[in-house]
Design an enzyme around this catalytic site. Structure first.
Site, PDB file in Angstrom:
ATOM      1  N   ASP A  59       0.810  -1.216   0.000  1.00  0.00           N
ATOM      2  CA  ASP A  59       0.000   0.000   0.000  1.00  0.00           C
ATOM      3  C   ASP A  59       0.847   1.272   0.000  1.00  0.00           C
ATOM      4  O   ASP A  59       1.996   1.277   0.455  1.00  0.00           O
ATOM      5  CB  ASP A  59      -0.873   0.048   1.260  1.00  0.00           C
ATOM      6  CG  ASP A  59      -2.046  -0.918   1.209  1.00  0.00           C
ATOM      7  OD1 ASP A  59      -2.095  -1.749   0.283  1.00  0.00           O
ATOM      8  OD2 ASP A  59      -2.896  -0.833   2.110  1.00  0.00           O
ATOM      9  N   HIS A 206       3.625  -2.359   3.090  1.00  0.00           N
ATOM     10  CA  HIS A 206       3.627  -0.995   2.541  1.00  0.00           C
ATOM     11  C   HIS A 206       4.918  -0.779   1.753  1.00  0.00           C
ATOM     12  O   HIS A 206       5.999  -1.167   2.222  1.00  0.00           O
ATOM     13  CB  HIS A 206       3.507   0.033   3.666  1.00  0.00           C
ATOM     14  CG  HIS A 206       2.176  -0.034   4.364  1.00  0.00           C
ATOM     15  ND1 HIS A 206       1.886  -1.015   5.290  1.00  0.00           N
ATOM     16  CD2 HIS A 206       1.059   0.715   4.224  1.00  0.00           C
ATOM     17  CE1 HIS A 206       0.644  -0.863   5.705  1.00  0.00           C
ATOM     18  NE2 HIS A 206       0.110   0.191   5.079  1.00  0.00           N
TER      19      HIS A 206
END
Ligand SMILES: [Zn+2]
Length: 242
Positions: A59, A206
């Site tokens: 992400d 992430h």
């Protein structure tokens, strides 16, 4: 309220400034409603019919540092992942977005500006989704079909809005939130994934991190280990047979 428990859990999570913490335990007890089987759920958190397949998801990128490092590791291991990109970051790093696409990874929509979802009007949410869809489409030629809300924040209205923008809502699997954005030790990230892995899991990482990310080093351990255990790494769309 169909997504009430997700909504409630998300609010608790936001209070501790954390992404969504949801449970498939007896307390909440309804996670299977949200496991994507035969296209029955509107919110994808896993696919327990997938066999020995799992999805790596990343992400908040693209970023100029960690995204290329992660792409190198995925390429070295010959595996695919899914990148839930922030539209404004995609515009900032179009060449990296092109690389994600050309190397066979999936690109998902993670809003344009990574806003606080609970403060958005329906019109603003529409704009966040559609602007990112256009930004990605302008750069790589295809618009994402998956959307992941920042912080995992969901409500009935948000899911309806995502659906009306022709996207499926994706969260991640219970126990597969690596918390890598908090920069824990590499070993902690590795242990979170390896000790909890289940068939059909969606693992949350992430590829944007203002600190020293443990993610690249953790991936160098996690991917070969799970390959050795017989797992295949697929994109989220592949995991749910879209
Ligand atoms: Zn995010």
């Amino acid at each position: 309220m169909r997504y009430g428990w997700i909504f409630g859990a998300a609010i608790s999570a936001i209070i501790v400034a954390m992404p969504l913490v949801y449970a498939d335990n007896a307390e909440c007890g309804r996670i299977e409603d949200y496991v994507y089987e035969d296209g029955k759920s509107n919110v994808i958190v896993a696919n327990r019919n997938a066999g020995k397949q799992v999805a790596l998801t990343f992400d908040d990128g693209p970023s100029g540092n960690y995204t290329p490092m992660i792409l190198d590791i995925l390429a070295e291991n010959g595996v695919k992942g899914t990148f839930f990109v922030v539209g404004r970051n995609a515009e900032r790093y179009p060449m990296i977005l092109k690389r994600i696409h050309s190397e066979g990874h999936e690109i998902g929509n993670h809003t344009y500006s990574h806003p606080d979802m609970k403060k958005l009007t329906p019109e603003q949410l529409d704009e966040e989704i559609s602007r990112t869809g256009k930004a990605v489409s302008d750069i790589v030629g295809v618009s994402p079909v998956l959307f992941r809300p920042p912080g995992g924040y969901l409500s009935n209205d948000i899911v309806d809005k995502i659906t009306s923008n022709s996207c499926k809502t994706v969260l991640w699997s219970w126990r597969q939130d690596t918390m890598d954005w908090k920069c824990p030790d590499v070993e902690k990230v590795v242990e979170t994934v390896l000790s909890n892995i289940r068939d059909g899991d969606i693992i949350l990482f992430h590829d944007f991190n203002p600190g020293k990310s443990p993610t690249p080093e953790a991936l160098k351990i996690i991917i070969p280990e799970l390959l050795g255990r017989g797992y295949e790494f697929v994109t989220v769309s592949e995991l749910v047979n879209m």
